[in-house]
Design a protein around this motif. Structure first.
Motif, PDB file in Angstrom:
ATOM      1  N   PHE A   1       3.329   5.662  -5.908  1.00 31.39           N
ATOM      2  CA  PHE A   1       3.034   5.687  -7.343  1.00 31.39           C
ATOM      3  C   PHE A   1       1.839   6.581  -7.645  1.00 31.39           C
ATOM      4  CE2 PHE A   1       5.417   1.561  -7.649  1.00 31.39           C
ATOM      5  CZ  PHE A   1       6.439   2.084  -8.435  1.00 31.39           C
ATOM      6  N   GLY A   2       0.848   6.599  -6.760  1.00 31.02           N
ATOM      7  CA  GLY A   2      -0.291   7.495  -6.939  1.00 31.02           C
ATOM      8  C   GLY A   2       0.130   8.956  -6.928  1.00 31.02           C
ATOM      9  N   TYR A   3       1.053   9.290  -6.006  1.00 29.65           N
ATOM     10  CA  TYR A   3       1.573  10.661  -5.950  1.00 29.65           C
ATOM     11  C   TYR A   3       2.342  10.988  -7.221  1.00 29.65           C
ATOM     12  CZ  TYR A   3       4.466  14.599  -4.535  1.00 29.65           C
ATOM     13  OH  TYR A   3       5.099  15.814  -4.469  1.00 29.65           O
ATOM     14  N   LEU A   4       3.130  10.041  -7.705  1.00 28.66           N
ATOM     15  CA  LEU A   4       3.900  10.248  -8.935  1.00 28.66           C
ATOM     16  C   LEU A   4       2.961  10.447 -10.123  1.00 28.66           C
ATOM     17  CD1 LEU A   4       6.874  10.333  -9.712  1.00 28.66           C
ATOM     18  CD2 LEU A   4       6.752   7.898 -10.185  1.00 28.66           C
ATOM     19  N   ILE A   5       1.910   9.653 -10.193  1.00 27.80           N
ATOM     20  CA  ILE A   5       0.916   9.802 -11.273  1.00 27.80           C
ATOM     21  C   ILE A   5       0.261  11.180 -11.208  1.00 27.80           C
ATOM     22  CG2 ILE A   5      -1.347   8.988 -12.063  1.00 27.80           C
ATOM     23  CD1 ILE A   5      -0.391   6.147 -11.264  1.00 27.80           C
TER      24      ILE A   5
ATOM     25  N   ASN B   1      12.669   5.917  -9.543  1.00 27.41           N
ATOM     26  CA  ASN B   1      13.714   4.908  -9.354  1.00 27.41           C
ATOM     27  C   ASN B   1      13.912   4.589  -7.874  1.00 27.41           C
ATOM     28  OD1 ASN B   1      14.195   4.530 -12.055  1.00 27.41           O
ATOM     29  ND2 ASN B   1      15.752   6.147 -12.158  1.00 27.41           N
ATOM     30  N   GLU B   2      13.774   5.582  -7.001  1.00 28.53           N
ATOM     31  CA  GLU B   2      13.893   5.341  -5.558  1.00 28.53           C
ATOM     32  C   GLU B   2      12.766   4.449  -5.042  1.00 28.53           C
ATOM     33  OE1 GLU B   2      14.082   9.145  -3.699  1.00 28.53           O
ATOM     34  OE2 GLU B   2      16.122   9.539  -4.378  1.00 28.53           O
ATOM     35  N   ILE B   3      11.586   4.622  -5.610  1.00 26.57           N
ATOM     36  CA  ILE B   3      10.451   3.771  -5.214  1.00 26.57           C
ATOM     37  C   ILE B   3      10.737   2.323  -5.588  1.00 26.57           C
ATOM     38  CG2 ILE B   3       8.014   3.250  -5.623  1.00 26.57           C
ATOM     39  CD1 ILE B   3       7.589   6.238  -6.168  1.00 26.57           C
ATOM     40  N   LEU B   4      11.297   2.109  -6.772  1.00 26.49           N
ATOM     41  CA  LEU B   4      11.565   0.758  -7.254  1.00 26.49           C
ATOM     42  C   LEU B   4      12.708   0.081  -6.496  1.00 26.49           C
ATOM     43  CD1 LEU B   4      11.140   1.191 -11.098  1.00 26.49           C
ATOM     44  CD2 LEU B   4       9.523   0.232  -9.453  1.00 26.49           C
ATOM     45  N   GLU B   5      13.585   0.872  -5.913  1.00 27.24           N
ATOM     46  CA  GLU B   5      14.692   0.286  -5.148  1.00 27.24           C
ATOM     47  C   GLU B   5      14.159  -0.150  -3.825  1.00 27.24           C
ATOM     48  OE1 GLU B   5      17.701   3.268  -4.987  1.00 27.24           O
ATOM     49  OE2 GLU B   5      18.294   2.971  -7.045  1.00 27.24           O
TER      50      GLU B   5
ATOM     51  N   GLN C   1       0.824  -1.210   0.000  1.00 31.81           N
ATOM     52  CA  GLN C   1       0.000   0.000   0.000  1.00 31.81           C
ATOM     53  C   GLN C   1       0.863   1.267   0.000  1.00 31.81           C
ATOM     54  OE1 GLN C   1      -2.577  -0.639   3.358  1.00 31.81           O
ATOM     55  NE2 GLN C   1      -4.115  -1.674   2.109  1.00 31.81           N
ATOM     56  N   LEU C   2       1.994   1.213   0.692  1.00 31.92           N
ATOM     57  CA  LEU C   2       2.903   2.360   0.690  1.00 31.92           C
ATOM     58  C   LEU C   2       3.460   2.609  -0.709  1.00 31.92           C
ATOM     59  CD1 LEU C   2       4.415   4.479   2.406  1.00 31.92           C
ATOM     60  CD2 LEU C   2       6.225   2.782   2.675  1.00 31.92           C
ATOM     61  N   ALA C   3       3.859   1.540  -1.400  1.00 32.59           N
ATOM     62  CA  ALA C   3       4.356   1.693  -2.774  1.00 32.59           C
ATOM     63  C   ALA C   3       3.253   2.232  -3.679  1.00 32.59           C
ATOM     64  CB  ALA C   3       4.874   0.356  -3.304  1.00 32.59           C
ATOM     65  N   ASN C   4       2.022   1.738  -3.511  1.00 31.21           N
ATOM     66  CA  ASN C   4       0.898   2.242  -4.305  1.00 31.21           C
ATOM     67  C   ASN C   4       0.651   3.724  -4.041  1.00 31.21           C
ATOM     68  OD1 ASN C   4       0.353  -0.108  -5.663  1.00 31.21           O
ATOM     69  ND2 ASN C   4      -1.144  -0.825  -4.173  1.00 31.21           N
ATOM     70  N   MET C   5       0.802   4.143  -2.793  1.00 28.76           N
ATOM     71  CA  MET C   5       0.616   5.553  -2.456  1.00 28.76           C
ATOM     72  C   MET C   5       1.664   6.419  -3.157  1.00 28.76           C
ATOM     73  SD  MET C   5       1.127   7.447   1.178  1.00 28.76           S
ATOM     74  CE  MET C   5       2.869   7.177   1.032  1.00 28.76           C
TER      75      MET C   5
END
Length: 130
Positions: free
Chosen positions: A96-100, A126-130, A90-94
């Protein structure tokens, strides 16, 4: 969120049903036995060997309580790992939602200033993916 509440309720209800089944089954067998004078073997949720006689009411109650504590502890250990995984997703989704949101609200000008805006967004991605 709903998934965390559902998973928590599921884990704890399964553990409760498992533990209550032994008590209810034991009580019903005790009540419906044919020979009331025969020695009755109390049933515990988890089969274990004890160094004392668990067929005495106080020893049975203490043993049952300790097994309940152990069962809920084990259930909570599994639950905490599952909840950690759900929270991380859910944190990663959040993020990505902010990035979108930032990309959708970006107004390109066709100049080098666009790169200055998009560069940090790519770094953030890239930081999110790491």
């Amino acid at each position: 969120t709903a998934s965390i509440k559902y998973l928590t309720t599921w884990h704890l209800s399964i553990t409760s049903r498992f533990l209550l089944h032994a008590m209810v089954s034991s009580l019903l067998r005790h009540i419906w036995r044919d020979d009331k004078n025969e020695v009755y073997d109390y049933m515990l949720p988890i089969m274990m060997g004890y160094y004392y006689d668990v067929n005495q009411p106080l020893a049975y109650a203490v043993s049952y309580f300790l097994q309940c504590c152990g069962a809920f502890y084990s259930s909570l250990l599994f639950l905490s790992g599952d909840l950690l995984l759900i929270s991380m997703v859910q944190l990663a989704n959040m993020h990505f939602g902010y990035l979108i949101y930032k990309i959708e609200n970006f107004q390109p000008t066709g100049t080098d200033a666009d790169i200055k805006v998009l560069g940090p967004l790519l770094k953030y991605h890239n930081e999110i993916l790491e």
